[in-house]
Design a protein around this motif. Structure first.
Motif, PDB file in Angstrom:
ATOM      1  N   ALA A  13      76.436  61.944  -9.444  1.00  0.00           N
ATOM      2  CA  ALA A  13      77.447  62.905  -9.973  1.00  0.00           C
ATOM      3  C   ALA A  13      78.621  61.971 -10.660  1.00  0.00           C
ATOM      4  O   ALA A  13      78.753  60.935 -10.274  1.00  0.00           O
ATOM      5  N   VAL A  14      79.237  62.587 -11.549  1.00  0.00           N
ATOM      6  CA  VAL A  14      80.683  61.846 -12.028  1.00  0.00           C
ATOM      7  C   VAL A  14      81.417  62.442 -10.891  1.00  0.00           C
ATOM      8  O   VAL A  14      81.698  63.532 -10.384  1.00  0.00           O
ATOM      9  N   ARG A  15      82.257  61.234 -10.351  1.00  0.00           N
ATOM     10  CA  ARG A  15      83.147  61.381  -9.441  1.00  0.00           C
ATOM     11  C   ARG A  15      84.540  61.469  -9.840  1.00  0.00           C
ATOM     12  O   ARG A  15      85.583  61.795  -9.038  1.00  0.00           O
ATOM     13  N   VAL A  16      84.936  60.949 -11.045  1.00  0.00           N
ATOM     14  CA  VAL A  16      86.513  60.870 -11.453  1.00  0.00           C
ATOM     15  C   VAL A  16      86.726  62.029 -12.335  1.00  0.00           C
ATOM     16  O   VAL A  16      85.991  63.006 -12.387  1.00  0.00           O
ATOM     17  N   TYR A  17      88.019  62.087 -12.562  1.00  0.00           N
ATOM     18  CA  TYR A  17      88.562  63.239 -13.245  1.00  0.00           C
ATOM     19  C   TYR A  17      88.040  63.403 -14.712  1.00  0.00           C
ATOM     20  O   TYR A  17      87.504  62.221 -15.173  1.00  0.00           O
ATOM     21  N   PRO A  18      87.653  64.621 -15.169  1.00  0.00           N
ATOM     22  CA  PRO A  18      87.929  65.912 -14.379  1.00  0.00           C
ATOM     23  C   PRO A  18      86.848  66.327 -13.654  1.00  0.00           C
ATOM     24  O   PRO A  18      86.856  67.440 -12.876  1.00  0.00           O
ATOM     25  N   ALA A  19      85.772  65.683 -13.380  1.00  0.00           N
ATOM     26  CA  ALA A  19      84.509  66.239 -12.382  1.00  0.00           C
ATOM     27  C   ALA A  19      85.287  66.158 -10.986  1.00  0.00           C
ATOM     28  O   ALA A  19      84.926  67.102 -10.158  1.00  0.00           O
ATOM     29  N   SER A  20      86.042  65.130 -10.487  1.00  0.00           N
ATOM     30  CA  SER A  20      86.924  64.995  -9.649  1.00  0.00           C
ATOM     31  C   SER A  20      86.191  65.144  -8.026  1.00  0.00           C
ATOM     32  O   SER A  20      86.520  66.434  -7.389  1.00  0.00           O
ATOM     33  N   GLY A  42      81.192  65.178  -3.455  1.00  0.00           N
ATOM     34  CA  GLY A  42      81.128  66.215  -4.535  1.00  0.00           C
ATOM     35  C   GLY A  42      81.464  65.703  -6.084  1.00  0.00           C
ATOM     36  O   GLY A  42      80.746  64.661  -6.331  1.00  0.00           O
ATOM     37  N   GLY A  43      82.116  66.337  -6.859  1.00  0.00           N
ATOM     38  CA  GLY A  43      82.064  65.983  -8.422  1.00  0.00           C
ATOM     39  C   GLY A  43      81.394  66.955  -9.062  1.00  0.00           C
ATOM     40  O   GLY A  43      80.817  68.033  -8.551  1.00  0.00           O
ATOM     41  N   SER A  44      81.022  66.456 -10.129  1.00  0.00           N
ATOM     42  CA  SER A  44      79.886  67.332 -10.961  1.00  0.00           C
ATOM     43  C   SER A  44      79.136  66.408 -11.664  1.00  0.00           C
ATOM     44  O   SER A  44      79.470  65.261 -12.347  1.00  0.00           O
ATOM     45  N   ASN A  45      77.899  66.687 -11.830  1.00  0.00           N
ATOM     46  CA  ASN A  45      76.748  65.883 -12.691  1.00  0.00           C
ATOM     47  C   ASN A  45      76.712  66.218 -14.106  1.00  0.00           C
ATOM     48  O   ASN A  45      75.780  66.757 -14.695  1.00  0.00           O
ATOM     49  N   VAL A  46      78.106  65.955 -14.690  1.00  0.00           N
ATOM     50  CA  VAL A  46      78.266  66.037 -16.410  1.00  0.00           C
ATOM     51  C   VAL A  46      77.798  64.955 -17.133  1.00  0.00           C
ATOM     52  O   VAL A  46      78.027  64.004 -16.547  1.00  0.00           O
ATOM     53  N   LYS A  47      77.041  65.480 -18.002  1.00  0.00           N
ATOM     54  CA  LYS A  47      76.500  64.518 -18.768  1.00  0.00           C
ATOM     55  C   LYS A  47      77.451  64.191 -19.945  1.00  0.00           C
ATOM     56  O   LYS A  47      78.148  65.145 -20.216  1.00  0.00           O
ATOM     57  N   THR A  48      77.397  62.834 -20.569  1.00  0.00           N
ATOM     58  CA  THR A  48      78.477  62.519 -21.377  1.00  0.00           C
ATOM     59  C   THR A  48      78.576  63.235 -22.673  1.00  0.00           C
ATOM     60  O   THR A  48      79.841  63.780 -23.105  1.00  0.00           O
ATOM     61  N   ASN A  49      77.438  63.725 -23.362  1.00  0.00           N
ATOM     62  CA  ASN A  49      77.357  64.663 -24.312  1.00  0.00           C
ATOM     63  C   ASN A  49      77.832  65.897 -24.182  1.00  0.00           C
ATOM     64  O   ASN A  49      78.116  66.780 -25.008  1.00  0.00           O
ATOM     65  N   GLN A  50      77.807  66.385 -23.027  1.00  0.00           N
ATOM     66  CA  GLN A  50      78.050  67.587 -22.468  1.00  0.00           C
ATOM     67  C   GLN A  50      79.643  67.973 -22.782  1.00  0.00           C
ATOM     68  O   GLN A  50      79.933  69.185 -23.265  1.00  0.00           O
ATOM     69  N   TRP A  51      80.522  66.832 -22.618  1.00  0.00           N
ATOM     70  CA  TRP A  51      82.059  67.268 -22.806  1.00  0.00           C
ATOM     71  C   TRP A  51      82.322  67.786 -24.082  1.00  0.00           C
ATOM     72  O   TRP A  51      83.393  68.409 -24.072  1.00  0.00           O
ATOM     73  N   LEU A  52      81.474  67.241 -24.968  1.00  0.00           N
ATOM     74  CA  LEU A  52      82.089  67.646 -26.483  1.00  0.00           C
ATOM     75  C   LEU A  52      81.070  68.589 -27.068  1.00  0.00           C
ATOM     76  O   LEU A  52      81.059  69.139 -28.050  1.00  0.00           O
ATOM     77  N   ASP A  53      80.113  69.265 -26.209  1.00  0.00           N
ATOM     78  CA  ASP A  53      79.250  70.403 -26.659  1.00  0.00           C
ATOM     79  C   ASP A  53      80.155  71.753 -26.739  1.00  0.00           C
ATOM     80  O   ASP A  53      80.496  72.349 -25.602  1.00  0.00           O
ATOM     81  N   PRO A  54      80.194  72.449 -27.844  1.00  0.00           N
ATOM     82  CA  PRO A  54      81.032  73.534 -27.945  1.00  0.00           C
ATOM     83  C   PRO A  54      80.374  74.695 -27.314  1.00  0.00           C
ATOM     84  O   PRO A  54      81.084  75.832 -26.826  1.00  0.00           O
ATOM     85  N   ASP A  55      79.141  74.556 -27.044  1.00  0.00           N
ATOM     86  CA  ASP A  55      78.425  75.547 -26.373  1.00  0.00           C
ATOM     87  C   ASP A  55      78.433  75.631 -24.777  1.00  0.00           C
ATOM     88  O   ASP A  55      77.654  76.592 -24.204  1.00  0.00           O
ATOM     89  N   MET A 109      82.193  75.662  -8.571  1.00  0.00           N
ATOM     90  CA  MET A 109      81.587  75.815 -10.129  1.00  0.00           C
ATOM     91  C   MET A 109      82.821  74.963 -10.793  1.00  0.00           C
ATOM     92  O   MET A 109      83.971  75.474 -10.904  1.00  0.00           O
ATOM     93  N   GLY A 110      82.435  74.352 -11.981  1.00  0.00           N
ATOM     94  CA  GLY A 110      83.215  73.742 -12.796  1.00  0.00           C
ATOM     95  C   GLY A 110      83.921  72.593 -12.480  1.00  0.00           C
ATOM     96  O   GLY A 110      83.487  71.825 -11.717  1.00  0.00           O
ATOM     97  N   THR A 111      85.045  72.266 -12.972  1.00  0.00           N
ATOM     98  CA  THR A 111      85.608  70.933 -12.907  1.00  0.00           C
ATOM     99  C   THR A 111      87.139  71.333 -13.012  1.00  0.00           C
ATOM    100  O   THR A 111      87.973  72.371 -12.932  1.00  0.00           O
ATOM    101  N   ALA A 112      88.115  70.233 -12.734  1.00  0.00           N
ATOM    102  CA  ALA A 112      89.410  70.286 -12.960  1.00  0.00           C
ATOM    103  C   ALA A 112      89.771  70.417 -14.284  1.00  0.00           C
ATOM    104  O   ALA A 112      88.844  70.358 -15.202  1.00  0.00           O
ATOM    105  N   GLY A 113      91.103  70.611 -14.615  1.00  0.00           N
ATOM    106  CA  GLY A 113      91.267  70.808 -15.977  1.00  0.00           C
ATOM    107  C   GLY A 113      91.660  72.430 -16.346  1.00  0.00           C
ATOM    108  O   GLY A 113      91.243  73.415 -15.601  1.00  0.00           O
TER     109      GLY A 113
END
Length: 378
Positions: A13-20, A42-55, A109-113
């Motif tokens: 998972a991503v552990r830094v902000y905003p996955a936190s 914890g944190g969130s297993n967000v892929k790099t390209n997901q952050w900019l995906d409008p959907d 569910m989700g992340t910080a921010g």
């Protein structure tokens, strides 16, 4: 010359902000030679390209349960630890004086921010708050480190901008949560600006607390040892409990955004002399390890922990208390640990009594001589 050593990528998972992810340095103790191991949970297993995906709808993306640890002075690789009981981002990891770590706050569910996107929950990028805390025991065997025994759930969501900090009495002050751009309250707001505060009371609050005598107001890096006295009540009526007694220095840290910056847990080295005749004891305690990097100079709390029950913390100053080169002193010697058995203590008492009786004839003879001299006999 400084040398930079690359670490492996952190897994799962991503552990830094905003996955936190929640993060803490595990207890620094004589047993591990005060070597730093960092825990991430914890944190969130967000892929790099997901952050900019409008959907991509962030609040519908589950947080991680993964926990990993790394000891960078020994290895550049991460090790998997016991997973969280449920997924959590933005969790606070707070040291308790008994050596365990309280995990609370955050969301499933989700992340910080926050933002104004149509899919945001009001403005929150997180949903499904995690209301039930959990306790991690780094000394427990693998597979048994997380527990929720006896823990109740909060009724207050604490997500982005939440905080928690250990208090001197051993409770934990919990506050905050505002996944909004500014002040935002009202009956239709799911996650409003939160002004309510709470305190978490660990199970040791149900016990009589030790009341040690002799804690110093300032600790040096190295230096002469000192003593702390414990009476029978402090040892719960059993001198053998001194064998499970520790002296702990905790810096609660500076809490914001689910992080406690500067948080440290340092166990001081100690031995003991126990007295079975009255179930009391004296702890012989070393000062801080002779390395300011283990605990930077400044205020901290000292707890004496007997069988998992801490005293009320005493605020002390580590080092000079200022950001300057610290004096490094030689480590004072500690005597060997020992407990004087009851029969030995009784025998010593009997011997002492016999000696005092043995002196009485000499005293009577002296009195007789004095009276005889006054009467003119001598």
């Amino acid at each position: 010359k400084q040398k930079e050593t690359p670490l492996d990528n952190i897994p799962d998972a991503v552990r830094v902000y905003p996955a936190s992810a929640g993060t803490a340095m595990l207890p620094l103790t004589p047993a591990n030679n005060w070597t730093a191991t960092i825990l991430f949970c914890g944190g969130s297993n967000v892929k790099t390209n997901q952050w900019l995906d409008p959907d991509w709808i962030i609040p519908r993306y589950p947080a991680s349960t993964s926990c990993v640890r790394i000891t960078p002075d020994i290895s550049t690789s991460y090790e998997h630890d016991d997973p969280l009981p449920e997924q959590r981002s933005m969790g606070n990891l707070i040291f308790l004086p008994d050596g365990k770590i309280l995990c609370l706050n955050g969301a499933k569910m989700g992340t910080a921010g926050y933002g104004n996107q149509s899919w945001a929950i009001d403005m929150s990028y997180a949903d499904s708050p995690t209301l039930t805390p959990a306790i991690y025991d780094p000394a427990a065997p693998a597979g048994e480190r997380w527990s929720r025994d006896g823990l109740g759930a909060s009724k207050i969501p604490r997500m982005y901008h939440s905080s928690a900090v250990l208090l001197p009495d051993g409770s934990v002050f919990v506050s905050g949560s505002n996944p909004n751009s500014d002040y935002n309250v009202g009956p239709d707001i799911n996650y409003p600006t939160e002004y309510r505060t709470e305190r978490f009371y660990p199970s040791y609050y149900n016990s009589r607390r030790p009341q040690p005598i002799g804690i110093l107001s300032q600790l040096s890096y190295g230096g002469p040892s000192f003593t702390i006295s414990l009476n029978s009540d402090d040892l719960f009526g059993n001198v053998d409990n001194v064998k499970n007694t520790t002296v702990i220095v905790i810096r609660p840290g500076f809490s914001t955004h689910a992080m406690n910056m500067g948080q440290r847990f340092v166990q001081l080295e100690n031995t003991y002399t126990g007295y079975a005749s009255n179930n009391s004891a004296v702890l012989h305690v070393s000062q801080l390890p002779p390395n300011p990097a283990i605990l930077a100079p400044g205020p901290a709390l000292v707890f004496v922990v007997v069988n998992g029950v801490p005293s009320v913390g005493v605020q002390i100053m580590a080092g000079s208390g200022t950001l300057e080169k610290q004096a490094i002193l030689s480590i004072g010697d500690l005597p060997e640990s020992s407990v004087t058995p009851t029969d030995v203590a009784h025998a010593m008492s009997q011997t002492s009594g016999a000696r005092s009786v043995g002196k009485r004839p000499q005293l009577l003879f002296c009195v007789a001589v004095l009276l005889g001299w006054v009467a003119g006999v001598w």
